[in-house]
Each structure stands twice: as C-alpha cells, then as structure tokens.
Design an enzyme around this catalytic site. Structure first.
Site, PDB file in Angstrom:
ATOM      1  N   HIS A 350      12.045   5.346  43.864  1.00  0.00           N
ATOM      2  CA  HIS A 350      11.424   5.861  42.671  1.00  0.00           C
ATOM      3  C   HIS A 350      12.191   6.829  42.062  1.00  0.00           C
ATOM      4  CE1 HIS A 350       8.079   7.973  40.702  1.00  0.00           C
ATOM      5  NE2 HIS A 350       8.071   6.907  39.850  1.00  0.00           N
ATOM      6  N   SER A 351      12.344   6.910  40.587  1.00  0.00           N
ATOM      7  CA  SER A 351      12.980   8.075  40.119  1.00  0.00           C
ATOM      8  C   SER A 351      14.311   8.513  40.822  1.00  0.00           C
ATOM      9  CB  SER A 351      11.927   9.170  40.014  1.00  0.00           C
ATOM     10  OG  SER A 351      12.399  10.185  39.061  1.00  0.00           O
ATOM     11  N   LEU A 352      14.279   9.788  41.167  1.00  0.00           N
ATOM     12  CA  LEU A 352      15.561  10.307  41.968  1.00  0.00           C
ATOM     13  C   LEU A 352      15.969   9.596  42.761  1.00  0.00           C
ATOM     14  CD1 LEU A 352      17.812  12.417  41.500  1.00  0.00           C
ATOM     15  CD2 LEU A 352      16.495  13.915  42.787  1.00  0.00           C
ATOM     16  N   SER A 354      15.966   6.488  43.636  1.00  0.00           N
ATOM     17  CA  SER A 354      16.783   5.256  43.223  1.00  0.00           C
ATOM     18  C   SER A 354      18.154   5.651  43.056  1.00  0.00           C
ATOM     19  CB  SER A 354      16.087   4.499  41.993  1.00  0.00           C
ATOM     20  OG  SER A 354      16.278   5.313  40.864  1.00  0.00           O
ATOM     21  N   PHE A 495      12.589   1.713  40.765  1.00  0.00           N
ATOM     22  CA  PHE A 495      11.112   1.843  39.827  1.00  0.00           C
ATOM     23  C   PHE A 495      11.338   3.328  38.967  1.00  0.00           C
ATOM     24  CE2 PHE A 495       9.235   0.192  44.002  1.00  0.00           C
ATOM     25  CZ  PHE A 495       9.651  -1.108  43.774  1.00  0.00           C
TER      26      PHE A 495
END
Length: 702
Positions: A350-352, A354, A495
């Site tokens: 998720h976010s960073l 990923s 995500f």
C-alpha cells in the site's frame, strides 16, 4: 482495575439468609424441588485491550472446542499450546495467555467462561473469573437439585450475588459508604444481571476459518504507523482485509467451496516502520524540531518523512533490508507451522510499501539457473570458458594475483555475481580487492536491469555511455544493496501506489513493453479515482495511446447506480445536443437560402438532404446498442509487465464520494483495506492461477 471487580473476587461463602428480589423485577414461577441439573457448556474468551478499555472477545466455535478438548486432556501437562485464529495466535493453556505468532503484540488473558455479568459502562457481558464461576456453578447445582432458591452468595470484598431462580440472578455492587462500620453488604447500589452460559448472553460467536490454506500473501504498509482513517495499525487493517476475503469466498466461490477446491487465502502483515524509527533517528529529529505546532510536527516526523527516509541511501538500505528479511522470516515460520502447504506466495503493498516492493522485485535474480548453481555450490563444475571470463574480469580490476584463488574455488561468472562480502572474506580476499569486486558486481547488475527496464531517457544515451558504468538512469536514485527473497511471488498487487510518479521523477520516460519483473509474472496497480497518491503505470508503457484504466467490477455484479445514471445522462445530453444542432442547422440553411430565387432548387435539395439527415438520426439511435458493444475498447497491448494483461484498475467511487472529490481524497487513499471490490480482484487473480474461477463472471472483468 476496580479492586471490587467480581472477576478478581475471592471465593464467596454461601449464606442461608434469604434476600428479596428488587421491587422492579417480576419473579417468574419457581421450579419444583429436585429439578434436573445439566452442566453448563463453557466457551473460551480472550481479553482485548483497546485504549485502556478491556473487551472480552469469544473464540470461534472451532477454536473453543479445540481449547476445551486440550483443557480436558492436558491438565497434567505443563506446556499445552493450542493454535487458534487460523494459526496466527497460540494459546498457552496453563498460563491462560494468547500470544501472536507472526508479529509483536501484547499477550492477552484467556478464560474458560461459564458465568457472566453485565458491565456498568457499555452493557456488555463480562465473564467472571474461572474460580468464581466454579463456585457459582456449584451453588446453582445445589439450588436446582434441592430446589432451594433465593440463595445469597457473599464475597469478602462485599459483593453479593443472589440466585432467585434460574431466570433471575442478580449481582449487587455495594455503594461505598463514608462510615464503613455502618455499611453492611446489602442490595445497595445498582443491580447487575447475571447470566449462566454463553448461549444466554447477546454475543456473536465468530465463524471459524477453513483449515486449508491455498495461497499466502504478504502485505507491506505505507508511510507512518497508522494505515487507515481510524489510525489503526497494519495488523488491524490486514485483519479487516482477511475478514472481507473470507466473506467474498463464501459469496463468490461457493461452488468451489462445496467441492472442497477452495479453502482460504492467508494475509500476513509486514511491518518496517518500527524498525526504521528504532534506529535512533527520532531522537536526532526531536533535537532539531521546532517547539511550535508540536502535534503537526510530530505527525510529519512520524509519517511524511518516511518518503524522504526511503530516498536516503542510509535509511533506504535499512527499509529494504527490513522488508526483505521480515518477508523471508515470515515465509520460513509459516512453512514450519504449515508443513503441508503447497500453494503459491504473492505480495501486496500500500502506498510507499508498493514502491519498496517494486524496487525489491526489479532487483531479484532473474535466471532460474542461478538457484541451481547456488544450491550445488562448489560441486558445480564450471566450464573453462567461464573461468577464463572471471580471469578477464580480475585482470580488468588489476587483481590478477587472485586468479588462482578463484580457479581453486571453481568460480565462474554466475558464481562470481552471487558472491557476498562474507564469501570473498572466507576465500581470503583482502578488504581493498573485496570492495573493488563488490562494486563491479553491483554496477554490472544495475546496468543489466537498467538495460532491460529503464528505457528512453530525456537525452539520448550513446552506445559508449550505455556500455560504461556511469549510466545516467539507474534503477533508483538511491544506491542500495537489494536482498533476495526466498521465493518467487506469483502476483504483485499495488494499492494506491505512487510507483509511476517515482519512476518519472527518477528520469524514466518509458517502460519497455518487453520488460517483466524478473521473478514475478503478475502485476496489478489498483487505485481509487480520488486517491491523491496513486498514479497510473500503463501510459509509461504505451505513451502514444490515450485510454482509460480498467473499471473494477462491483462485487455485486454491476456498476454502481449513480455511475450508470451519470453515464445515461451524459449519453442523453449528447443525443439532445446532436438533435438540437441538427435542427438548428436545417433551420438556418432554409432561412438563409430562401430569399435567393436562383438557389430555390438548390435550397430545396439542401433541405431535403438536411431533413433526410435529421430523419436518419433517429434511425441511427436503435443502432446505438451495437455502439454500446463498440464501447468495449479494442485489446490494448500493455506489454509483458502483467503477462500481456491490463495493469491499471480503478475502483468505482461510492455515491456520497462523487459529491466532492477533495473531501474524500484522504479516504480514497485509505479505503482499500475494507473494499470488497479490491479483495475480490485479489482473490479472482490468485485462484485463476490455480484454474479456479468465480461462480459467475463479473461484467467488464478480463
């Protein structure tokens, strides 16, 4: 804790004195003496502490039965451990403790519960201590057997429980008096309801999880310790994601479940934030942080700065080492606890998180033969050509004197590129030459991946530059030694991911359509339309085309109603506009051409053509449904990054979210943990690798 809490009360002593029920309580008919006694069925609970508030949570029926069986069979044993909650928690039966297996968490108290009382604050039932419950059960048994009700049980800490009859049992908490000599343990204070057996209290016993695990997914969080709008940890958010997946499996894979083809997917959280902030950097930041707007500055230090940490060579190495080692540790531990597991492994970020996973995956060793060479070790017989190649490399690095050492160890080029500093040290190579060799290995590895992936820089790169070590577009701006994973992930799910933005900032103009992640063949970039952190990937692969991301099907099988209404209104307004313009055009032509006699015939022809045009338009409308078929875009080749399939998937916003995009931007970035549509796509793609499909294909899905 209240010292007068009945959970910790000493064993009560029976008192023969009768007590009257409270005036407000209607007393049911009393049972006849000598009634039949049936032992109470126990259920196991654990105590969950949230913000200093205790909440007793029941185990699932399966887990409770397992604990009860171990309790009955293993009383003499000192260390009986029972796995619960799908194997993610162990219950130490003798110590009555519930401990997390895969992550750090405070141990929770466990109780074998039979008797409950209603709490003062939230009206939820709280279990008595096991010893206290045994005393209550004994008194209840005597009362039922002998028919002697209205018994008062009095505890030393001045609490009174009165068994009026099987339907009415009351617990009194005495009001504290200023004169302790005068106060007597009577029915002072507010009476609290007492219930016997879990079936008599309003509590939801959770459904147990299927024992069979089909696939394992590691989930890496983004910036900060909190992962959603409620400031919950990655463990709590992944718990939600797992619960939604169990619900989706029941509703969309029912046939496969009935045929026992499907068990469940296990999701395990990977935490790197605590390791990063335990390096002492928080103390250094605190020293230089201004005292004003303290909470905001603390929030920025704890969350936003994680992005800058990842772009620092020092802390980037800490982060990637933590993520890779934690995923490898969890994988080993999972296999130890589930030796029968034969499924695949996927990863989600998720976010960073990923971006961290993407950088890790692009730096994995691609050649499957390397694993064989690594496993065979010194037994591998290298060809003379490969050994000669190593000699050429050493000669180029002015380290020819070590050729004999490498030849003795049978080091070919592949083995050389697998070497670590520890290996070179064990071979007796001094520090200086070690550094030269390691630098050469890292630069060549980086160049190899760069040549495959990072493609069209802003300024043209000459062949001479491309063959040299100083290629201007590295895999990442941060120089880090990326560790290897112990497994090859099946699919990578991102995500709300900023991967596209970071690649662009690093100078990458385009991703080669022929590039795929070395060890992972699947890649899905999933985002909410209002997510301010999310960026697309596909336009970097096919920059010459403009096309929309794939609309993620709603889990109930259709577009959300407000989106259908919006599309319908848009289509209707276009039709009205076209019809109105057509009518105006005809009117204008007839008006302007009518006064000219020489053009009367021409104008009538023009009118006839225009009328024919307007008449044709309604005829075109019934053929619009084929246009609806045409609405499905032709297949777009987005390269091999996801095996030739689409990469970008956009969620459908909720009706309330469509009113104001800015208001729901933050929620858009944190919505994935409870999104049924996201979870369903993850499950669909995972089970598709096993040849298992949804009960009914969702419209618009690949």
């Amino acid at each position: 804790a209240d010292p007068r809490s009945p959970a910790g009360a000493a064993l009560p002593r029976s008192s023969p004195m009768a007590a009257q029920p409270p005036p407000s309580a209607a007393e049911p008919a009393e049972p006849e003496p000598g009634g039949r006694y049936e032992a109470v069925a126990p259920h196991w609970f654990y105590c969950k502490v949230t913000d200093a508030r205790e909440r007793w949570v029941p185990f699932s029926a399966q887990d409770s039965e397992r604990l009860e069986a171990a309790h009955g069979a293993g009383k003499a044993q000192d260390d009986v451990v029972v796995p619960t909650s799908g194997g993610r928690y162990d219950v130490q039966l003798r110590a009555r403790r519930r401990v997390a297996v895969y992550w750090e968490e405070e141990a929770a108290e466990v109780r074998r519960c039979t008797w409950f009382y209603k709490g003062d604050k939230d009206n939820k039932f709280i279990p008595y201590s096991e010893s206290f419950s045994e005393e209550l059960e004994e008194a209840y048994m005597i009362a039922v057997t002998l028919g002697e009700w209205k018994k008062k049980l009095e505890s030393p800490n001045r609490e009174v429980i009165i068994l009026h009859n099987p339907k009415l049992m009351v617990h009194y908490h005495p009001v504290a008096s200023s004169d302790d000599w005068v106060s007597t343990p009577t029915e002072q204070g507010r009476p609290r309801t007492v219930k016997r057996g879990v079936e008599n209290i309003p509590v939801e016993i959770p459904n147990g999880e299927p024992l069979q695990i089909d696939h394992l997914v590691f989930v890496v969080h983004g910036i900060g310790p909190a992962c959603d709008i409620r400031f919950r940890s990655i463990v709590q958010c992944v718990n939600d994601f797992r619960n939604v997946s169990l619900s989706m499996l029941q509703s969309h894979f029912r046939k496969a479940q009935e045929q026992q083809q499907v068990g469940r997917v296990e999701f395990l959280p990977v935490n790197w934030h605590s390791s990063l902030h335990s390096t002492g950097v928080d103390v250094d930041l605190e020293r230089i942080t201004l005292p004003s707007i303290n909470r905001l500055r603390h929030f920025i230090n704890d969350t936003i700065l994680d992005v800058f940490f990842y772009n620092s060579s020092t802390y980037c190495q800490t982060i990637v080492d933590t993520v890779a080692s934690e995923m490898n540790r969890l994988h080993r531990l999972f296999l130890q606890r589930n030796p029968q597991f034969k499924g695949g492994v996927s990863i989600a970020g998720h976010s960073l998180g990923s971006l961290i996973l993407f950088d890790l995956l692009t730096n994995q060793k691609a050649d499957p033969e390397e694993d064989k060479h690594c496993a065979q070790g010194s037994r591998t017989t290298s060809s003379m050509g490969s050994i000669e190649e190593v000699k050429e490399i050493l000669k180029k690095l002015e380290l020819s004197e070590y050729c004999d050492v490498f030849e003795k160890e049978k080091m070919d080029r592949q083995a050389l590129f697998l070497c670590t500093e520890k290996n070179l040290k064990e071979m007796g190579i001094p520090l200086g030459p070690r550094m030269k060799i390691l630098h050469y290995i890292s630069s060549k590895t980086e160049m190899k991946v760069t040549a495959e992936l990072w493609l069209h820089p802003q300024s043209p790169v000459t062949p001479a530059q491309r063959s040299g070590a100083a290629l201007s577009i590295p895999l990442s701006q941060v120089s880090a030694n990326y560790p290897q994973l112990n497994y090859k992930p099946s699919i990578f799910f991102a995500f709300g991911s900023p991967i596209g933005m970071f690649l662009t900032v690093r100078g990458v103009k385009r991703i080669d359509p022929s590039y795929s992640l070395p060890t992972c063949k699947g890649f899905f970039n999933i985002f909410h339309p209002f997510d301010p952190v999310a960026y697309r990937i596909e336009p970097m692969i096919v920059p010459e085309l403009e096309f929309e991301p794939m609309l993620l099907p709603h889990h109930k099988g259709r577009k959300r109603m407000h989106l259908e209404l919006k599309e319908g209104l848009t289509r209707m307004s276009v039709d009205l506009k076209n019809n109105l313009l057509g009518s105006l055009r005809v009117a204008w032509q007839s008006f302007t051409r009518a006064p000219v006699p020489a053009l009367e015939a021409g104008s009538s022809e023009a009118e006839a053509e225009a009328e024919a045009g307007t008449e044709k338009q309604p005829d075109m409308k019934p053929e619009e449904p084929p246009a609806a078929v045409k609405e499905e875009p032709p297949p777009i080749n987005v390269g091999r990054l996801n095996g030739g399939n689409r990469i970008d998937y956009v969620l459908q916003e909720k009706p309330i979210e469509s009113f104001n995009e800015y208001l729901f931007a933050l929620q858009g970035h944190l919505c994935y943990w409870e999104s049924e549509d996201t979870v369903l796509l993850v499950l669909k793609e995972i089970y598709q690798t096993q040849g298992i499909a949804l009960d009914q294909p969702l419209p618009g899905s690949q």
